[in-house]
Design an enzyme around this catalytic site. Structure first.
Site, PDB file in Angstrom:
ATOM      1  N   GLU A  27      -5.235  -8.209  -2.715  1.00  0.00           N
ATOM      2  CA  GLU A  27      -4.605  -7.225  -1.827  1.00  0.00           C
ATOM      3  C   GLU A  27      -4.254  -5.969  -2.613  1.00  0.00           C
ATOM      4  O   GLU A  27      -4.587  -5.834  -3.790  1.00  0.00           O
ATOM      5  CB  GLU A  27      -3.318  -7.799  -1.198  1.00  0.00           C
ATOM      6  CG  GLU A  27      -3.561  -8.777  -0.091  1.00  0.00           C
ATOM      7  CD  GLU A  27      -2.423  -8.822   0.929  1.00  0.00           C
ATOM      8  OE1 GLU A  27      -2.563  -9.563   1.904  1.00  0.00           O
ATOM      9  OE2 GLU A  27      -1.413  -8.120   0.752  1.00  0.00           O
ATOM     10  N   GLU A  43      -1.341 -14.640  -5.198  1.00  0.00           N
ATOM     11  CA  GLU A  43      -1.317 -16.093  -5.057  1.00  0.00           C
ATOM     12  C   GLU A  43      -1.455 -16.843  -6.380  1.00  0.00           C
ATOM     13  O   GLU A  43      -1.521 -18.078  -6.391  1.00  0.00           O
ATOM     14  CB  GLU A  43      -2.414 -16.544  -4.087  1.00  0.00           C
ATOM     15  CG  GLU A  43      -2.187 -16.048  -2.659  1.00  0.00           C
ATOM     16  CD  GLU A  43      -3.275 -16.493  -1.704  1.00  0.00           C
ATOM     17  OE1 GLU A  43      -4.114 -17.336  -2.091  1.00  0.00           O
ATOM     18  OE2 GLU A  43      -3.310 -15.980  -0.564  1.00  0.00           O
ATOM     19  N   ASN A 125       5.982  -6.572   1.637  1.00  0.00           N
ATOM     20  CA  ASN A 125       4.553  -6.868   1.714  1.00  0.00           C
ATOM     21  C   ASN A 125       3.653  -5.657   1.570  1.00  0.00           C
ATOM     22  O   ASN A 125       2.593  -5.735   0.976  1.00  0.00           O
ATOM     23  CB  ASN A 125       4.251  -7.586   3.036  1.00  0.00           C
ATOM     24  CG  ASN A 125       2.812  -8.029   3.147  1.00  0.00           C
ATOM     25  OD1 ASN A 125       1.942  -7.274   3.551  1.00  0.00           O
ATOM     26  ND2 ASN A 125       2.549  -9.275   2.765  1.00  0.00           N
ATOM     27  N   ASN A 180       3.705  -6.499   8.467  1.00  0.00           N
ATOM     28  CA  ASN A 180       2.673  -6.584   7.429  1.00  0.00           C
ATOM     29  C   ASN A 180       2.201  -5.188   7.013  1.00  0.00           C
ATOM     30  O   ASN A 180       2.920  -4.468   6.353  1.00  0.00           O
ATOM     31  CB  ASN A 180       1.528  -7.460   7.953  1.00  0.00           C
ATOM     32  CG  ASN A 180       0.627  -7.988   6.862  1.00  0.00           C
ATOM     33  OD1 ASN A 180       0.454  -7.348   5.834  1.00  0.00           O
ATOM     34  ND2 ASN A 180       0.053  -9.156   7.074  1.00  0.00           N
ATOM     35  N   ASP A 234      -3.473  -6.660   9.275  1.00  0.00           N
ATOM     36  CA  ASP A 234      -2.955  -6.672   7.910  1.00  0.00           C
ATOM     37  C   ASP A 234      -2.891  -5.217   7.442  1.00  0.00           C
ATOM     38  O   ASP A 234      -2.329  -4.384   8.128  1.00  0.00           O
ATOM     39  CB  ASP A 234      -3.844  -7.559   7.026  1.00  0.00           C
ATOM     40  CG  ASP A 234      -3.128  -8.075   5.792  1.00  0.00           C
ATOM     41  OD1 ASP A 234      -2.286  -7.354   5.242  1.00  0.00           O
ATOM     42  OD2 ASP A 234      -3.432  -9.194   5.342  1.00  0.00           O
ATOM     43  N   ASP A 237      -5.394   2.070   6.943  1.00  0.00           N
ATOM     44  CA  ASP A 237      -5.438   3.399   6.351  1.00  0.00           C
ATOM     45  C   ASP A 237      -6.066   4.371   7.345  1.00  0.00           C
ATOM     46  O   ASP A 237      -6.978   4.002   8.094  1.00  0.00           O
ATOM     47  CB  ASP A 237      -6.257   3.360   5.054  1.00  0.00           C
ATOM     48  CG  ASP A 237      -5.810   4.394   4.038  1.00  0.00           C
ATOM     49  OD1 ASP A 237      -4.895   5.178   4.344  1.00  0.00           O
ATOM     50  OD2 ASP A 237      -6.382   4.422   2.927  1.00  0.00           O
ATOM     51  N   HIS A 279      -8.481   0.805   1.672  1.00  0.00           N
ATOM     52  CA  HIS A 279      -7.979   2.003   0.989  1.00  0.00           C
ATOM     53  C   HIS A 279      -9.156   2.904   0.657  1.00  0.00           C
ATOM     54  O   HIS A 279     -10.145   2.472   0.059  1.00  0.00           O
ATOM     55  CB  HIS A 279      -7.248   1.595  -0.294  1.00  0.00           C
ATOM     56  CG  HIS A 279      -6.490   2.710  -0.939  1.00  0.00           C
ATOM     57  ND1 HIS A 279      -5.319   3.211  -0.428  1.00  0.00           N
ATOM     58  CD2 HIS A 279      -6.734   3.440  -2.068  1.00  0.00           C
ATOM     59  CE1 HIS A 279      -4.865   4.182  -1.212  1.00  0.00           C
ATOM     60  NE2 HIS A 279      -5.719   4.350  -2.207  1.00  0.00           N
ATOM     61  N   HIS A 292      -9.536 -12.426   1.664  1.00  0.00           N
ATOM     62  CA  HIS A 292      -8.995 -13.711   1.238  1.00  0.00           C
ATOM     63  C   HIS A 292      -9.953 -14.890   1.390  1.00  0.00           C
ATOM     64  O   HIS A 292      -9.531 -16.033   1.202  1.00  0.00           O
ATOM     65  CB  HIS A 292      -7.713 -14.030   2.024  1.00  0.00           C
ATOM     66  CG  HIS A 292      -6.574 -13.117   1.717  1.00  0.00           C
ATOM     67  ND1 HIS A 292      -5.449 -13.032   2.514  1.00  0.00           N
ATOM     68  CD2 HIS A 292      -6.377 -12.243   0.699  1.00  0.00           C
ATOM     69  CE1 HIS A 292      -4.616 -12.145   2.000  1.00  0.00           C
ATOM     70  NE2 HIS A 292      -5.163 -11.647   0.913  1.00  0.00           N
TER      71      HIS A 292
END
Length: 313
Positions: A27, A43, A125, A180, A234, A237, A279, A292
């Site tokens: 992320e 994670e 987050n 989020n 999630d 942009d 991004h 993910h």
């Protein structure tokens, strides 16, 4: 809520190029003012405990280097979202440590432990600067460490904060089922206009009119993601044309909304099922996407350049 787009959204399937993978929880993609690229692996664990990492990615060699593993009082971090300011400091939304800042050498600091009212910060987050230098932050987790880690898909305790340009930390709102992604919409003259907040488990995008530093109007429904699949919005942009590209976790798509929200007018098909963040590379139409499924970083070309970031304005 804005008028929905009539008819089915356009389907787009651009060519994606994979940069790296196996970065657990991939992320937080961000460029600094020097063109360096960073992301996070929240994670990662060590001995069963949180040990999230901040990485620098060499986009020419596709090599990932860990530059920071935030730990405070033996509590490891879970870094998730990143933004760069005009001093080339990276601001990090961390699910265990709240709001962090990091310099180019990888040295980090915890920005605060409580908000301006003295309440313990919640785990954060994602974050987004407006052009006035206010940092808007989502906080879906419970109290930061050393409190026990707490997150929920059902309990609506997610919040939104603003770190004002005077460095005051204000809780703007709460009551989210996992707040989020977050993005700021600006007017043509560069004035901050709306802050858009993703509520993952209701597939909703909410908007607040920005009335000033840390001050907002009433919460309104700005957009809704399609489908009944697990997951939801999630990271996101804006592009130069005013479109908002939203990572639709669990759907294998990025959803593209027009400037007025509503329903997506375009769905971008991804070669992975769980896009987590997007991004733009500054001054280009290249979009970097984290995900993910393979815990990777990918890129593709979009129809428009990205909207300039605060650090580039």
């Amino acid at each position: 809520m804005a008028d929905t787009v009539t008819g089915a959204p356009k389907s787009s399937q651009p060519e994606f190029t994979k940069i790296v993978d196996k970065l657990l929880g991939s992320e937080g993609p961000v460029f600094d003012k020097n063109g360096n690229f960073y992301m996070v692996a929240p994670e990662v664990e060590k001995d069963g405990a949180f040990a999230g990492q901040i990485l620098k990615i060499d986009l020419s060699t596709c090599k990932a280097t860990v530059i920071c593993e935030p730990v405070i009082d033996s509590n490891g971090g879970v870094p998730a979202g990143c933004q760069c300011d005009k001093d080339n400091i990276i601001w990090i939304a961390d699910m265990r440590l709240g709001i962090l800042t990091m310099d180019q050498s990888g040295q980090f600091k915890q920005f605060c432990k409580v908000d301006k009212d003295g309440n313990v910060m919640q785990g954060c987050n994602d974050c987004s600067f407006d052009y006035d230098g206010n940092l808007w932050v989502t906080a879906p987790a419970g109290e930061i460490s050393p409190y026990p880690f707490r997150r929920s898909t059902e309990e609506p305790f997610g919040s939104v904060y603003c770190v004002t340009n005077k460095k005051e930390v204000i809780k703007v709102d709460t009551g989210y089922k996992f707040s989020n992604g977050i993005a700021v919409q600006h007017k043509q003259d560069g004035k901050p206009w709306k802050v858009i907040v993703a509520e993952t488990f209701t597939k909703s995008l909410w908007a607040y009119d920005i009335l000033g530093s840390g001050k907002v109007g009433q919460k309104t429904l700005w957009g809704k993601l399609p489908g009944d699949l697990e997951g939801g919005p999630d990271g996101m942009d804006f592009d130069e044309a005013g479109n908002l590209i939203v990572a639709h976790w669990g759907s294998s798509h990025l959803e593209v909304f027009g400037p007025d929200g509503g329903s997506p007018h375009t769905r971008i098909k991804c070669p992975f099922s769980k896009p987590s963040n997007v991004h733009f590379q500054p001054g280009t139409s290249t979009v970097y996407v984290t995900e993910h499924e393979f815990h990777g970083l990918w890129k593709f070309q979009w129809e428009h350049p990205g909207k300039p970031q605060y650090c580039d304005v």
